[in-house]
Design a protein around this motif. Structure first.
Motif, short mmCIF file in Angstrom:
data_model
loop_
_atom_site.label_atom_id
_atom_site.label_comp_id
_atom_site.label_asym_id
_atom_site.label_seq_id
_atom_site.Cartn_x
_atom_site.Cartn_y
_atom_site.Cartn_z
N ILE A 126 0.82 -1.22 0.00
CA ILE A 126 0.00 0.00 0.00
C ILE A 126 0.86 1.27 0.00
O ILE A 126 0.38 2.35 -0.36
CB ILE A 126 -1.03 -0.01 1.17
N ARG B 227 -10.25 1.01 0.57
CA ARG B 227 -10.06 1.40 1.96
C ARG B 227 -9.10 2.59 2.03
O ARG B 227 -9.24 3.46 2.88
CB ARG B 227 -9.49 0.21 2.75
N TYR B 228 -8.12 2.60 1.14
CA TYR B 228 -7.09 3.65 1.12
C TYR B 228 -7.33 4.59 -0.05
O TYR B 228 -8.11 4.29 -0.97
CB TYR B 228 -5.70 3.00 1.01
N ASP B 229 -6.65 5.74 -0.01
CA ASP B 229 -6.82 6.74 -1.07
C ASP B 229 -6.12 6.33 -2.36
O ASP B 229 -6.59 6.62 -3.44
CB ASP B 229 -6.22 8.09 -0.62
#
Lengths: 183, 218
Positions: free
Chosen positions: A76, A123-125
């Motif tokens: 990530i 979930r993340y940008d």
């Protein structure tokens, strides 16, 4: 760029493939990229049990505290991820697939409409772009490559990614490095 | 017919894949003399040779798994790799597949099915087809009017297979509905699933507020 190379070569005896990835990493390093190589063969990654704790109990965190934690963090925080594997029985290795299955804490269980199909919510940008690096088995044919490519393209949709290339380790590592560098 | 079923769900006996299989088996065993034996990947991860031996001596094989990251779970691929020494052998059993996924549409399974059918060819096995179904996450908490429909089709598919040794195309197509959803359908289904399937579990675990946590945010 931050680049992670995930080496899904299960065979100690196939040093040529590992060596190729080292050359690739060195070439990318020469281009001033920050490269991490994850050798899955030497990592402990328990196969996903499908418990969904990472979605409904401890969101974003798997119940298994093994080397997949490090892999998730590296994934990530990367801009580009190279998934590397020999083709075994027509697909990338079980070693690589077990690692991929353990990346689902990085996405959200919720569903969304993606061009008329239902997929997961991020979930993340930001998520890394993806490249697939293969070494063929003797029986690998065009249909196998098509099947693998289609499946990885679809997997990319759920991790907000894009499959930038599918290359074979016959191609000079320098050229693959250039293809990554151009992103 | 003696049918060897290999359940590739990492959830083992308590799996959605297992629920689908149980209804298939109920139909299949209605024909006298038919017998299905179920083996589990998850119980044999360290003894894959048990599964390879079962494959070697099987009369017919039905392999099933849930879609993980758009194809077979890694643990199922371990089994496929263990079969490599048997590839191209003269007397490999005919094989078919059951692939289910948690998205509402069946379409997601088509790519894994194409892979498995090529796998059968690679093994030198006759492929008798693929049973594909979407919408299978949380079967035990889905409304009965939905699951009863799926289970009845599985039963009928198993019964027809037991009688004739083929997967009935017409039934497979019915089971596979919806193959795709219209955008109106998606607009209805998505909020429903997010609430009924996910929020309910998050809430029961006291984790609803943490649902969007980003523990590995760089």
């Amino acid at each position: 760029m931050k680049i992670a190379i995930i080496n899904g070569n299960p065979r100690e005896s196939d040093q040529a493939f590992d060596g190729y990835l080292e050359t690739l990493a060195a070439s990318l390093g020469d281009m001033d990229h920050e490269v991490t190589v994850h050798g899955l063969r030497g990592m402990q990654i328990i196969p996903c049990r499908g418990c969904f704790d990472c979605w409904v109990k401890t969101p974003g965190i798997c119940r298994f505290k093994d080397d997949a934690v490090e892999l998730c963090k590296s994934y990530i925080s990367s801009n580009f991820v190279v998934l590397a594997s020999p083709v075994i029985m027509g697909y990338t290795s079980a070693l690589l697939k077990n690692a991929m299955d353990r990346l689902i804490p990085l996405i959200h269980p919720y569903l969304r409409d993606e061009h008329g199909e239902v997929h997961h919510l991020p979930r993340y940008d930001a998520y890394p772009l993806m490249g697939l690096l293969l070494s063929p088995e003797p029986s690998t044919d065009r249909e196998d490559v098509e099947i693998i490519t289609d499946i990885y393209r679809r997997a990319c949709i759920n991790v907000m990614s894009e499959l930038k290339f599918v290359e074979f380790s016959e191609k000079p590592a320098r050229e693959v490095a250039n293809a990554i560098n151009n992103n | 017919m003696r049918l060897t079923i290999i359940n590739g769900s990492p959830r083992g006996e308590a799996s959605n894949t297992g629920a689908l299989f149980s209804h298939f088996i109920r139909g299949f065993e209605e024909t006298s003399g038919n017998r299905a034996e179920v083996l589990y990947i998850i119980k044999n991860l360290k003894t894959l040779n048990v599964l390879v031996d079962a494959f070697r001596t099987a009369e017919a094989v039905l392999l099933g798994f849930p879609l993980y990251v758009d194809t077979m779970p890694g643990s199922f691929k371990m089994f496929l790799e263990a079969l490599e020494p048997l590839a191209g052998r003269d007397n490999n059993p005919p094989m078919g597949f059951l692939i289910q996924n948690g998205f509402p549409e069946t379409y997601h399974n088509r790519f894994a099915a194409r892979y498995m059918e090529k796998f059968a060819k690679r093994m030198g096995c006759r492929c008798f087809g693929s049973i594909l179904k979407g919408g299978c996450e949380g079967l035990s908490i889905q409304p009965a009017f939905l699951t009863e429909k799926y289970f009845t089709y599985l039963y009928e598919i198993g019964k027809a297979f037991g009688e004739r040794g083929v997967l009935d195309e017409r039934l497979l197509e019915k089971l596979a509905q919806p193959e795709h959803l219209t955008s109106e359908n998606i607009a209805q289904v998505v909020p429903f699933v997010n609430k009924a399937l996910w929020d309910s579990q998050l809430e029961a675990n006291g984790a609803l507020e943490k649902s969007f946590d980003r523990p590995y945010q760089p």
